[in-house]
Design a protein around this motif. Structure first.
Motif, short mmCIF file in Angstrom:
data_model
loop_
_atom_site.label_atom_id
_atom_site.label_comp_id
_atom_site.label_asym_id
_atom_site.label_seq_id
_atom_site.Cartn_x
_atom_site.Cartn_y
_atom_site.Cartn_z
N PHE A 461 48.77 14.86 42.05
CA PHE A 461 49.27 15.87 41.12
C PHE A 461 50.49 15.37 40.33
O PHE A 461 50.61 15.61 39.14
CB PHE A 461 49.63 17.15 41.89
N GLY A 462 51.41 14.70 41.03
CA GLY A 462 52.66 14.29 40.38
C GLY A 462 52.46 13.25 39.30
O GLY A 462 52.98 13.38 38.19
N ARG A 463 51.70 12.20 39.59
CA ARG A 463 51.59 11.09 38.65
C ARG A 463 50.55 11.34 37.55
O ARG A 463 50.61 10.73 36.50
CB ARG A 463 51.25 9.81 39.41
N ALA A 464 49.59 12.23 37.81
CA ALA A 464 48.60 12.53 36.77
C ALA A 464 49.12 13.58 35.79
O ALA A 464 48.53 13.75 34.71
CB ALA A 464 47.30 13.02 37.42
N MET A 465 50.20 14.26 36.16
CA MET A 465 50.68 15.37 35.34
C MET A 465 51.11 14.90 33.95
O MET A 465 50.85 15.59 32.95
CB MET A 465 51.84 16.07 36.05
N VAL A 466 51.77 13.75 33.87
CA VAL A 466 52.23 13.24 32.59
C VAL A 466 51.05 12.97 31.66
O VAL A 466 51.06 13.34 30.48
CB VAL A 466 53.07 11.96 32.78
N THR A 467 50.00 12.36 32.21
CA THR A 467 48.81 12.08 31.40
C THR A 467 48.13 13.36 30.94
O THR A 467 47.67 13.47 29.80
CB THR A 467 47.82 11.22 32.22
N ILE A 468 48.06 14.35 31.85
CA ILE A 468 47.43 15.63 31.50
C ILE A 468 48.18 16.31 30.36
O ILE A 468 47.58 16.80 29.39
CB ILE A 468 47.39 16.55 32.74
N ILE A 469 49.50 16.33 30.45
CA ILE A 469 50.31 16.97 29.40
C ILE A 469 50.14 16.24 28.07
O ILE A 469 49.96 16.86 27.01
CB ILE A 469 51.79 17.03 29.82
N ASP A 470 50.19 14.91 28.10
CA ASP A 470 50.04 14.14 26.86
C ASP A 470 48.69 14.39 26.21
O ASP A 470 48.59 14.62 25.00
CB ASP A 470 50.20 12.64 27.16
N ALA A 471 47.62 14.37 27.00
CA ALA A 471 46.28 14.54 26.45
C ALA A 471 46.11 15.93 25.85
O ALA A 471 45.55 16.09 24.75
CB ALA A 471 45.24 14.29 27.54
N ASN A 472 46.58 16.95 26.57
CA ASN A 472 46.40 18.31 26.07
C ASN A 472 47.35 18.64 24.94
O ASN A 472 47.02 19.46 24.07
CB ASN A 472 46.58 19.31 27.22
N LEU A 473 48.52 18.04 24.91
CA LEU A 473 49.47 18.30 23.82
C LEU A 473 48.93 17.77 22.50
O LEU A 473 49.03 18.44 21.46
CB LEU A 473 50.82 17.65 24.14
N THR A 474 48.32 16.59 22.51
CA THR A 474 47.74 16.05 21.27
C THR A 474 46.58 16.93 20.81
O THR A 474 46.41 17.16 19.60
CB THR A 474 47.27 14.61 21.49
N THR A 475 45.78 17.41 21.76
CA THR A 475 44.68 18.33 21.39
C THR A 475 45.23 19.62 20.80
O THR A 475 44.70 20.16 19.83
CB THR A 475 43.82 18.64 22.62
#
Length: 531
Positions: A461-475
């Protein structure tokens, strides 16, 4: 990250409870919703034009006619001010968006320029007057309407037209019409459930401009019909029996803008008529005009046609009156709706129209439902096959919660669900489990690296969170761009995509995290079945 924080549990429970509360009307029959108490939510997801069927109109505001009307008003204003200041002129010739003034005595040029400079009004956007005054020769002056003034007027006319069109369509009983601006001077009208575009055109397209003007009884109507129209008069067709035309003064004494209310009544012969009432300014002006013109005729003009031309018997000081004519109950009712909705500032022309039948809308709903179910089943199968019944099943539960929240948000906001919107929902399904895939794959990497289950889950959860936020923010940014710069179906797609991005991050992270934490606390596994 994997700990059961109290605030997370409260937030998830509260969100799901509100989701059920606001999404509930969508699964209840209409007769049940009508009987629900007032504190219960009643809004449902509105089906768009392509799903429900209805009428589509693309309208264009005739801003050039607006500029012409403003120019004509300026000519009359110049004529009246010059006469009051005793400045002689031999011609007022419209030219483009301006007028050329020719003085009889060039020595009065300075006085004329001073009068012209004091006329007009200021443009809010620039703080400058709405016209420029130039000397172009001895005794010749050009008055030009500024482009800033014309653009500001056109923009305001489009916004005003949108509001008036909305009020007129509401009077037809159309449910949740979509009325949006397109480009600089166009309006898109989508009335779901309204299958007759001609009726929409008749209600929307009529300008409904009501004016009260004096009948010119000093000049000859026959001479005017032969082409000798006085500069301050105009020939107007009428509905009066035996009088196909009347010669009217150009000056508008009172306009429909001063109306506060109109309703259907009856005249002395018990025929349908229209009762009206002015606001304070209109009542005062109407009283002054009728007091100064007793035993003279005045005309009630609607959209350039005289509908009644009575004689003033006595001053009308009460601020109310009645319009009589050859009205039926239906035409009187339609006219009352138009007057109460307000007059359009400029004519509207229909650039495009189309009708979507109800059967086509039903087919689209079925196709959209089937595609959504197929997408959900495929996502479910992929997650279960890839991550097992436990982790895959938790992702599916989060996905169902995501759908519930999307339904609730769309119901509360009154958003229209269209075919492109369904495409946005299907895309949201894939994006929702994408966050789970990132988390689970990170957990697998940690397990393979020899980490114990609790640390592997926490790192997932901790290390994937940054990638999740980046991907969804661009969308999310892409969706906002489509929403603000797109129109019609594009906006529908962008809106459902925006809702889906926000809810999918919430459900894929928080709900998955809470369910896994509960499982871990109950089972205390030595190894993660995801490996």
């Amino acid at each position: 990250m994997i700990q059961l924080s109290r605030w997370k549990i409260i937030l998830v429970v509260l969100a799901l409870a509100l989701g059920v509360w606001f999404a509930l009307p969508n699964v209840l029959p209409a007769n049940v919703r009508e009987r629900m108490p007032g504190f219960m939510p009643s809004n449902t997801i509105n089906l768009g034009l392509d799903l429900q069927g209805g009428s589509y109109l693309l309208l264009e505001v005739d801003t050039e006619a607006l500029a012409t009307e403003r120019l004509n008003n300026m000519v009359e204003e110049i004529r009246l001010d010059f006469r009051r200041e005793r400045i002689g002129f031999s011609g007022l010739t419209p030219e483009g968006h301006g007028v050329v003034v020719r003085l009889r005595d060039p020595a009065q040029t300075d006085a004329a320029v001073r009068v012209l400079n004091n006329m007009g009004e200021f443009v809010a956007q620039t703080g400058q007057r709405d016209r420029t005054v130039q000397r172009v020769g001895p005794g010749v002056i050009r008055v030009q309407l500024s482009e800033d003034a014309l653009q500001a007027q056109a923009s305001a006319a489009v916004e005003q037209s949108i509001e008036i069109v909305r009020r007129r369509i509401d009077s037809l009983g159309a449910k949740e019409p979509s009325i949006t601006r397109q480009g600089r001077d166009r309006i898109v009208v989508q009335a779901a459930g309204e299958s007759d575009p001609e009726r929409l055109k008749n209600v929307i397209g009529q300008t409904a401009r009501l004016t009260f003007q004096m009948v010119d009884e000093q000049n000859s109507l026959q001479a005017a019909l032969a082409g000798q129209v006085p500069p301050d008069a105009m020939v107007v067709p009428t509905d009066e029996p035996g009088e196909p035309f009347l010669l009217l003064k150009r000056r508008v004494l009172v306009s429909g803008e001063n109306l506060t209310r109109a309703n259907v009544g009856v005249d002395q012969m018990q025929r349908p008529a229209i009762d009206f009432r002015f606001d304070g300014q209109g009542a005062r002006r109407f009283g002054e005009v009728t007091a100064a013109n007793v035993n003279r005729r005045f005309a009630i003009v609607l959209d350039g046609r005289v509908i009644s031309a009575p004689t003033i018997i006595s001053p009308i000081t009460g601020g109310s009156g009645q319009i009589t004519g050859n009205f039926s109950v239906q035409t009187a009712s339609d006219l009352v709706n138009l007057l109460n909705a307000g007059a359009l500032p400029a004519p509207l022309t229909v650039e495009e129209q189309r009708t979507v039948g109800a059967e086509l809308g039903a087919d689209a709903v079925r196709a959209g439902l089937i595609s959504t179910v197929v997408a959900f089943v495929l996502v479910l199968a992929f997650m279960v096959l890839s991550y097992g019944f436990l982790f895959g099943g938790i992702s599916v539960i989060a996905l169902l919660a995501n759908g519930l929240l999307i339904m609730a948000v769309m119901s509360v906001t009154g958003a229209d669900l269209t075919l492109p919107g369904i495409a946005g929902l299907i895309l949201t399904l894939a994006m929702a489990v994408d966050a789970n895939v990132l988390i689970y794959e990170r957990m697998r990497d940690e397990v393979r690296a020899g980490r114990p289950p609790i640390l592997a889950m926490d790192a997932g959860f901790g290390r994937a969170m940054v990638t999740i936020i980046d991907a969804n923010l661009t969308t999310l940014i892409a969706a906002w761009i489509m929403f603000f710069f797109g129109a019609g179906p594009v906006r529908g797609f962008a809106w459902t995509l925006t809702i889906g991005v926000v809810t999918s991050v919430f459900t894929a992270v928080l709900i998955t995290q809470i369910l896994l934490a509960l499982w871990f606390r109950l089972r205390r596994p030595k190894a993660l079945p995801i490996a």
